[in-house]
Write a protein that holds these residues in place. Structure first.
Motif, short mmCIF file in Angstrom:
data_model
loop_
_atom_site.label_atom_id
_atom_site.label_comp_id
_atom_site.label_asym_id
_atom_site.label_seq_id
_atom_site.Cartn_x
_atom_site.Cartn_y
_atom_site.Cartn_z
N SER A 110 0.86 -1.19 0.00
CA SER A 110 0.00 0.00 0.00
C SER A 110 0.90 1.24 0.00
CB SER A 110 -0.91 0.01 1.23
OG SER A 110 -1.60 1.23 1.33
N ILE A 111 0.80 2.03 -1.06
CA ILE A 111 1.61 3.26 -1.21
C ILE A 111 0.67 4.45 -1.13
CG2 ILE A 111 3.22 4.52 -2.68
CD1 ILE A 111 3.87 1.80 -4.04
N LEU A 112 0.90 5.32 -0.16
CA LEU A 112 0.01 6.45 0.08
C LEU A 112 0.76 7.77 -0.14
CD1 LEU A 112 -2.73 7.56 1.13
CD2 LEU A 112 -1.76 7.44 3.45
N THR A 171 -2.47 5.27 -3.74
CA THR A 171 -3.52 6.25 -3.45
C THR A 171 -2.89 7.62 -3.24
OG1 THR A 171 -4.68 4.48 -2.27
CG2 THR A 171 -5.53 6.71 -1.99
N ASN A 226 -2.78 1.77 7.55
CA ASN A 226 -2.87 0.72 6.53
C ASN A 226 -1.91 0.94 5.37
OD1 ASN A 226 -4.85 -0.95 7.70
ND2 ASN A 226 -6.45 0.49 7.11
N ALA A 227 -0.98 1.87 5.52
CA ALA A 227 -0.01 2.16 4.45
C ALA A 227 1.32 1.50 4.77
CB ALA A 227 0.17 3.66 4.30
N ASP A 228 2.00 1.05 3.71
CA ASP A 228 3.35 0.50 3.87
C ASP A 228 4.41 1.54 3.53
OD1 ASP A 228 2.49 -2.24 4.45
OD2 ASP A 228 1.78 -2.22 2.38
N LEU A 246 4.65 5.77 2.91
CA LEU A 246 4.03 7.09 2.94
C LEU A 246 4.95 8.05 2.19
CD1 LEU A 246 1.71 8.84 4.16
CD2 LEU A 246 3.22 9.27 6.11
N LEU A 262 2.46 4.95 11.19
CA LEU A 262 2.70 3.90 10.21
C LEU A 262 2.92 2.57 10.91
CD1 LEU A 262 5.15 5.74 7.77
CD2 LEU A 262 2.92 4.80 7.14
N SER A 274 7.54 -0.36 7.83
CA SER A 274 7.02 0.52 6.78
C SER A 274 8.06 1.58 6.47
CB SER A 274 5.70 1.16 7.22
OG SER A 274 5.90 1.91 8.41
#
Length: 364
Positions: free
Chosen positions: A214-216, A258, A276-278, A280, A294, A298
């Motif tokens: 998950s990339i935010l 996202t 929920n991000a891996d 940021l 985080l 992460s």
């Protein structure tokens, strides 16, 4: 009164008399109603008698740095314990004066300080109350105080003469251990993270899945945060957001990518997205303080424009303390900067940063 390391004090049966703590404002006003209001107007002045204690003589104590607690100490007057008051508050209470109250990083230092004091006195969030000793207008971060602690009240909201059975003058935000970037990990930092997330009923135990990361991206857009910036203008923006995120999505098709303006969400949603991000990603700014929330395995990628110092260590320090992967990109080419203080970032550079980060996180 008992002082601790010249940073905070605990007082028993301390009376606050608002006739001697004066401010023209109540605090909590809507920002649009106080546009261009001077910041100095949002702080109290303290005359002798603001704080009153039943001692034979006035206590003497000093505090580290240029500290509002010194003014509070000078305002103490001695009174008879039998002196009448309008209300007695038996509950454990921490008094806090906030600086840069609309800035997530500086507010985080206030929340962390209150948490540390709470833990020091072996209290829980259910019996810890906050007394806000300032008159800032309502800010987007204000609601978190009530979420984190049992109750929050402004000084203007208590009766004229109020006696606190157990009042702690909290640590000033600028003196927080979170502000000493070269220090060892501040105490209870992971406990603070768990405390904060649990207050919003967010699971803090996410495990990384390298097959579907998950990339935010968090974007910086103009928004009205406080009265001194009526246009809401924000610097350190990304010029080519859409191009950037579409390229990263194409090159990382197995990942969930996202992009959001995180301050447009409520705190619960912000925390849920970050927890929920891996990875940021964002321009240097207070929003990167969310690295505090985080998952334990992460990464943070901090982007810095050409006109900003790459030496600011706020968010790198959080990553070091928490054992997170940290990457920084600095724009060395002024031609990538635009008049609206946005920065063009080559998609290929961004993707290389992500690939290197993934390699460090996942080993491939």
């Amino acid at each position: 009164m008992v002082g601790y390391d010249h940073e905070f004090v605990e007082a028993r049966d301390l009376t606050v008399d608002r006739k001697f703590c004066t401010c023209a404002l109540q605090g909590g006003e809507l920002i649009q109603d106080v546009i261009n209001q001077e910041e100095l107007a949002e702080y109290y002045t303290f005359d002798v008698g603001c704080f009153q204690i039943g001692c034979a003589k006035r206590p003497s104590y000093f505090f580290n740095g240029e500290n509002h607690l010194t003014k509070w100490m000078y305002s103490i007057a001695v009174h008879e314990v039998s002196d009448k008051v309008d209300r007695v508050i038996d509950d454990f209470t921490i008094a806090v004066t906030r600086y840069e109250y609309a800035n997530l990083f500086h507010t985080m230092t206030d929340w962390y300080n209150a948490f540390v004091v709470m833990q020091f006195f072996n209290r829980s969030s259910f019996d810890t109350n906050i007394l806000i000793v300032d008159a800032h207008p309502y800010g987007a971060l204000d609601s978190a105080w009530t979420q984190l602690f049992n109750s929050t009240v402004r000084l203007a909201g208590i009766p004229t003469r109020t006696r606190f059975r157990n009042l702690v003058w909290g640590i000033m935000g600028y003196n927080s251990l979170m502000k000493i970037f070269v220090s060892p990990t501040p105490p209870l930092i992971e406990d603070f993270r768990s405390f904060f997330l649990s207050a919003y009923n967010i699971d803090s135990r996410r495990q990384i899945d390298c097959a579907k990361l998950s990339i935010l991206f968090i974007w910086r857009h103009n928004y009205l945060a406080h009265p001194r910036n009526p246009s809401g203008f924000v610097s350190r923006k990304i010029h080519n957001e859409e191009q950037l995120i579409q390229y990263v999505k194409r090159k990382n098709s197995n990942s969930v990518v996202t992009g959001i303006q995180i301050d447009s969400y409520g705190m619960r949603q912000q925390l849920q997205l970050v927890a929920n991000a891996d990875i940021l990603v964002g321009m240097h700014g207070a929003g990167l303080t969310h690295a505090m929330f985080l998952p334990k395995r992460s990464a943070l990628i901090e982007l810095v424009p050409n006109y900003w110092s790459p030496m600011a260590e706020h968010f790198k320090a959080i990553c070091v303390w928490r054992g997170l992967v940290y990457k920084q990109w600095f724009n060395n080419d002024p031609r990538n900067e635009f008049s609206d203080q946005s920065t063009n970032i080559a998609p290929q550079i961004m993707n290389t940063l992500i690939k290197n980060t993934v390699r460090e996180l996942c080993g491939n």
